[in-house]
Design a protein around this motif. Sequence first.
Motif, short mmCIF file in Angstrom:
data_model
loop_
_atom_site.label_atom_id
_atom_site.label_comp_id
_atom_site.label_asym_id
_atom_site.label_seq_id
_atom_site.Cartn_x
_atom_site.Cartn_y
_atom_site.Cartn_z
N THR A 42 0.80 -1.28 0.03
CA THR A 42 -0.05 0.00 0.02
C THR A 42 0.89 1.25 0.02
N HIS A 43 0.81 1.89 -1.13
CA HIS A 43 1.67 3.02 -1.18
C HIS A 43 0.99 4.47 -1.61
N ASN A 44 1.25 5.33 -0.66
CA ASN A 44 0.53 6.72 -0.69
C ASN A 44 1.67 7.79 -1.07
N LYS A 53 -3.50 6.90 -3.26
CA LYS A 53 -3.57 5.64 -2.77
C LYS A 53 -3.20 4.73 -3.90
N HIS A 54 -2.15 3.74 -3.68
CA HIS A 54 -1.71 2.91 -4.52
C HIS A 54 -1.60 1.66 -3.98
N GLU A 55 -2.45 0.39 -4.46
CA GLU A 55 -2.41 -0.69 -3.96
C GLU A 55 -1.75 -1.81 -4.95
N ALA A 56 -1.05 -2.72 -4.48
CA ALA A 56 -0.60 -3.80 -5.52
C ALA A 56 -0.31 -5.12 -4.67
N GLN A 57 -0.42 -6.13 -5.35
CA GLN A 57 -0.46 -7.47 -4.77
C GLN A 57 0.92 -8.14 -5.45
#
Length: 402
Positions: A42-44, A53-57
Amino acid sequence: MNIFVINSGSSSIKYQMIKMPEEALACSGIVERIGSGDATITHNTYKDNEKQKHEAQSHIRNHVEGLQAVVDLLTDSKIGVIKDTSEISAVGHRVVHGGEKFSNISVVTESVKEEIKKLFPLAPLHNPANYRGIEVAEKVFPAAKQIAVFDTSFHQTMPEKAFRYAIPNKFYKENGIRAYGFHGTSHKYVSAKAEEYLQKKDIKVITLHLGNGCSVAAVKDGKCIDTSMGLGPMNGLVMGTRAGDIDQSIIFHMVREMGISVEQVNNILNKESGMLGLTGANDMRDINKAVEENGHDAVLAMDIYAYRAQKYIGSYIAALNGVDAVVFTAGVGENDVNTRERICSNLDALGIVMDKEKNRATGIKGVKDISHTSSKVKILVIPTNEEMEIARQCYQLMETNK
């Protein structure tokens, strides 16, 4: 100057990049479940006071891959905040235990890393992970100065009468068994904010860091004179899963009479006690809901939690010979109006009187004053920012060593 702050856990990396001396937050985030097949990032990013907000898996096998994934986000052509890692001047590392060796922040050297390793037995859940974060950051940010900021350092100003235990001297002199205290970066940050808010020098402050882990500190003239946590972070207040203060006889009884192993007792007191042990839940939101439904266990647990905090407030007023402000901070301290109200009840004889309407008021940013006009002591809610405090200390060190 860009300061990158890392809080490395056993399977996670929390981070922030802060532009100094402006104290402008450029980005923040967390890499979770490192080593599993479903790690998440989770990168803000922050621009013009707006958060994106940027989310990745991803499959992140270790901390090197985790931090490299963060670097990819930091330097991304669309959402990046730097062009390459050379723009990071310093990496500030939160290290939980510094023992007596570190009373201030320290530039990381091989000898510093060796000292951190020696302290693994005193903080087995934290220091190894913090150490791993340093080693990874050295590879990922080779041009940056690596700086360790210790949770225990703020408490190194405690007098010997406060940090010594009444056990044979050899255990202190030969084994370093004494109270060290934790959450020091948080206590330092909010006590300074209280002094700034009250516009008064040499104030006496009691700071309550209430999260899943909880501690209280007595601060005089900006220096800690006592704190509730001890050799490790189990002592003192009732916490989310930790028992806090306990009669030592209970441990011996559990081992000798109940046949519970030392390892099991340690796990019980660390991970199965506190509010979880008393209620079955360690999230205050769930416990407050149970209190509203008049659940006996929840009501009793909250009474125990508040009573323990009240006893520490009373004893620290004695230690300080008075108090100017009581400060609530961290997740529970900042957000749980019911917990603050319970703790501040029946303290009027000590000059601590809460204004319940102010306590429940919302939308207040910065320092929130919840004391009644009749209160002789200020009651303040101050959001902690340990990452900012780490960045400040790193910047000051970099400027001093120019």
